[in-house]
Enzyme design. Structure first.
Site, PDB file in Angstrom:
ATOM      1  N   GLY A  43       0.770  -1.243   0.000  1.00  0.00           N
ATOM      2  CA  GLY A  43       0.000   0.000   0.000  1.00  0.00           C
ATOM      3  C   GLY A  43       0.794   1.283   0.000  1.00  0.00           C
ATOM      4  O   GLY A  43       0.367   2.290  -0.568  1.00  0.00           O
ATOM      5  N   GLU A  97       3.566   4.170   6.117  1.00  0.00           N
ATOM      6  CA  GLU A  97       2.410   3.280   5.955  1.00  0.00           C
ATOM      7  C   GLU A  97       1.325   4.008   5.168  1.00  0.00           C
ATOM      8  O   GLU A  97       1.241   5.237   5.191  1.00  0.00           O
ATOM      9  CB  GLU A  97       1.923   2.866   7.363  1.00  0.00           C
ATOM     10  CG  GLU A  97       0.644   2.066   7.431  1.00  0.00           C
ATOM     11  CD  GLU A  97       0.725   0.682   6.800  1.00  0.00           C
ATOM     12  OE1 GLU A  97       1.174   0.583   5.646  1.00  0.00           O
ATOM     13  OE2 GLU A  97       0.294  -0.294   7.448  1.00  0.00           O
ATOM     14  N   ASP A  98       0.482   3.229   4.479  1.00  0.00           N
ATOM     15  CA  ASP A  98      -0.609   3.864   3.723  1.00  0.00           C
ATOM     16  C   ASP A  98      -1.709   4.376   4.650  1.00  0.00           C
ATOM     17  O   ASP A  98      -2.120   5.524   4.568  1.00  0.00           O
ATOM     18  CB  ASP A  98      -1.169   2.914   2.645  1.00  0.00           C
ATOM     19  CG  ASP A  98      -1.596   1.533   3.189  1.00  0.00           C
ATOM     20  OD1 ASP A  98      -1.441   1.275   4.405  1.00  0.00           O
ATOM     21  OD2 ASP A  98      -2.078   0.725   2.383  1.00  0.00           O
ATOM     22  N   ASP A 101      -5.475   1.709  10.606  1.00  0.00           N
ATOM     23  CA  ASP A 101      -6.872   1.328  10.807  1.00  0.00           C
ATOM     24  C   ASP A 101      -7.044   0.919  12.277  1.00  0.00           C
ATOM     25  O   ASP A 101      -7.222   1.772  13.138  1.00  0.00           O
ATOM     26  CB  ASP A 101      -7.180   0.193   9.819  1.00  0.00           C
ATOM     27  CG  ASP A 101      -8.641  -0.190   9.770  1.00  0.00           C
ATOM     28  OD1 ASP A 101      -9.501   0.674   9.977  1.00  0.00           O
ATOM     29  OD2 ASP A 101      -8.936  -1.379   9.505  1.00  0.00           O
ATOM     30  N   PHE A 150     -14.219   2.603   3.778  1.00  0.00           N
ATOM     31  CA  PHE A 150     -13.168   1.855   3.095  1.00  0.00           C
ATOM     32  C   PHE A 150     -12.755   2.627   1.847  1.00  0.00           C
ATOM     33  O   PHE A 150     -13.575   2.945   1.001  1.00  0.00           O
ATOM     34  CB  PHE A 150     -13.619   0.436   2.729  1.00  0.00           C
ATOM     35  CG  PHE A 150     -12.449  -0.441   2.443  1.00  0.00           C
ATOM     36  CD1 PHE A 150     -11.800  -1.110   3.470  1.00  0.00           C
ATOM     37  CD2 PHE A 150     -11.943  -0.565   1.147  1.00  0.00           C
ATOM     38  CE1 PHE A 150     -10.686  -1.894   3.220  1.00  0.00           C
ATOM     39  CE2 PHE A 150     -10.819  -1.347   0.892  1.00  0.00           C
ATOM     40  CZ  PHE A 150     -10.196  -2.013   1.925  1.00  0.00           C
TER      41      PHE A 150
HETATM   42  P1  IMP Z   1      -4.373  -2.148  10.894  1.00  0.00           P
HETATM   43  O1  IMP Z   1      -4.092  -0.727  11.279  1.00  0.00           O
HETATM   44  O2  IMP Z   1      -3.466  -3.138  11.515  1.00  0.00           O
HETATM   45  O3  IMP Z   1      -5.820  -2.501  11.118  1.00  0.00           O
HETATM   46  O4  IMP Z   1      -4.143  -2.385   9.353  1.00  0.00           O
HETATM   47  C1  IMP Z   1      -3.911  -1.418   8.458  1.00  0.00           C
HETATM   48  C2  IMP Z   1      -3.880  -2.079   7.105  1.00  0.00           C
HETATM   49  O5  IMP Z   1      -5.204  -2.447   6.698  1.00  0.00           O
HETATM   50  C3  IMP Z   1      -3.378  -1.104   6.068  1.00  0.00           C
HETATM   51  O6  IMP Z   1      -2.006  -1.275   5.828  1.00  0.00           O
HETATM   52  C4  IMP Z   1      -4.196  -1.468   4.846  1.00  0.00           C
HETATM   53  O7  IMP Z   1      -3.546  -2.451   4.096  1.00  0.00           O
HETATM   54  C5  IMP Z   1      -5.458  -2.082   5.367  1.00  0.00           C
HETATM   55  N1  IMP Z   1      -6.577  -1.105   5.318  1.00  0.00           N
HETATM   56  C6  IMP Z   1      -7.234  -0.582   6.370  1.00  0.00           C
HETATM   57  N2  IMP Z   1      -8.199   0.264   5.977  1.00  0.00           N
HETATM   58  C7  IMP Z   1      -8.144   0.291   4.632  1.00  0.00           C
HETATM   59  C8  IMP Z   1      -8.889   0.999   3.634  1.00  0.00           C
HETATM   60  O8  IMP Z   1      -9.816   1.791   3.893  1.00  0.00           O
HETATM   61  N3  IMP Z   1      -8.537   0.769   2.339  1.00  0.00           N
HETATM   62  C9  IMP Z   1      -7.531  -0.086   1.991  1.00  0.00           C
HETATM   63  N4  IMP Z   1      -6.805  -0.764   2.888  1.00  0.00           N
HETATM   64  C10 IMP Z   1      -7.107  -0.580   4.200  1.00  0.00           C
HETATM   65 MG    MG Z   2      -1.520  -2.629   3.716  1.00  0.00          MG
END
Ligand code: IMP
Ligand code: MG
Length: 172
Positions: A43, A97-98, A101, A150
């Site tokens: 990402g 990071e992209d 979440d 999303f």
């Molecule tokens: P977390 O913070 O561990 O829940 O995970 C974050 C990862 O979930 C990111 O690196 C993305 O790959 C994916 N992700 C979470 N929300 C989105 C979204 O809205 N669009 C695309 N990928 C997302």
């Molecule tokens: Mg990701």
């Protein structure tokens, strides 16, 4: 095949502004420290490229691909799918990071890199969805805070698709 991605949430112009702003801040914060920039695949490939091209200080650029596995323990486990080529021991690391979440992945990546002996580990995220957080993780640098939707584009995918869209759109 296609999804409804007609709703633009973040424009190309807003993305340009956030990249300019963060790169300038990083140049000043990491002056004379030659940080290791760790882009998180897949990402963050575009955001990482946009940031480092705007930076004027010397940097090392590397990438890793990770996943977080939530098992029975609430802490979760980090799965490394592609490993770094760089030894981060004693280095100032900036993880790019992209999107943040739940915060699980970045919390695990940060402690992994600190365990490897990095001198410092900070996290820079293009987007942040604070409403979804399950821990107290806060990115050190954040582009744009977004609502609990999303999103795709600017590197972010839905089922592997839409990473090459230049702006950021809501999947409905
Ligand atoms: P977390 O913070 O561990 O829940 O995970 C974050 C990862 O979930 C990111 O690196 C993305 O790959 C994916 N992700 C979470 N929300 C989105 C979204 O809205 N669009 C695309 N990928 C997302
Ligand atoms: Mg990701």
């Amino acid at each position: 095949m296609g999804h409804d991605i007609s709703k633009v949430l973040v424009t190309e112009e807003q993305i340009t502004e956030m990249c300019d702003r963060i790169a300038q801040q990083l140049d000043s914060d990491y002056k004379d420290r030659e940080p290791v920039i760790v882009g998180i695949l897949t990402g963050a490939f575009i955001f990482t490229a946009d940031l480092v091209r705007r930076m004027r200080i010397p940097v090392i650029v590397d990438f890793m691909q990770v996943a977080s596995y939530v098992g029975t323990e609430s802490t979760g486990e980090l799965i490394i799918k592609k490993e770094l080529s760089t030894d981060v021991t004693g280095r100032d690391v900036l993880v790019v990071e992209d999107i943040i979440d739940t915060g699980r992945t970045m919390e695990l990546v940060k402690s992994e890199l600190l365990n490897r002996g990095a001198k410092s580990v900070k996290v820079c995220a293009a987007f942040d969805k604070p409403d979804r957080r399950v821990n107290d993780f806060i990115p050190d640098y954040c582009g744009i805070v977004i609502p609990d939707e999303f999103i795709v584009g600017y590197g972010l995918d839905y089922d592997g698709k839409y990473r090459n869209i230049k702006d950021v759109r809501i999947v409905r």
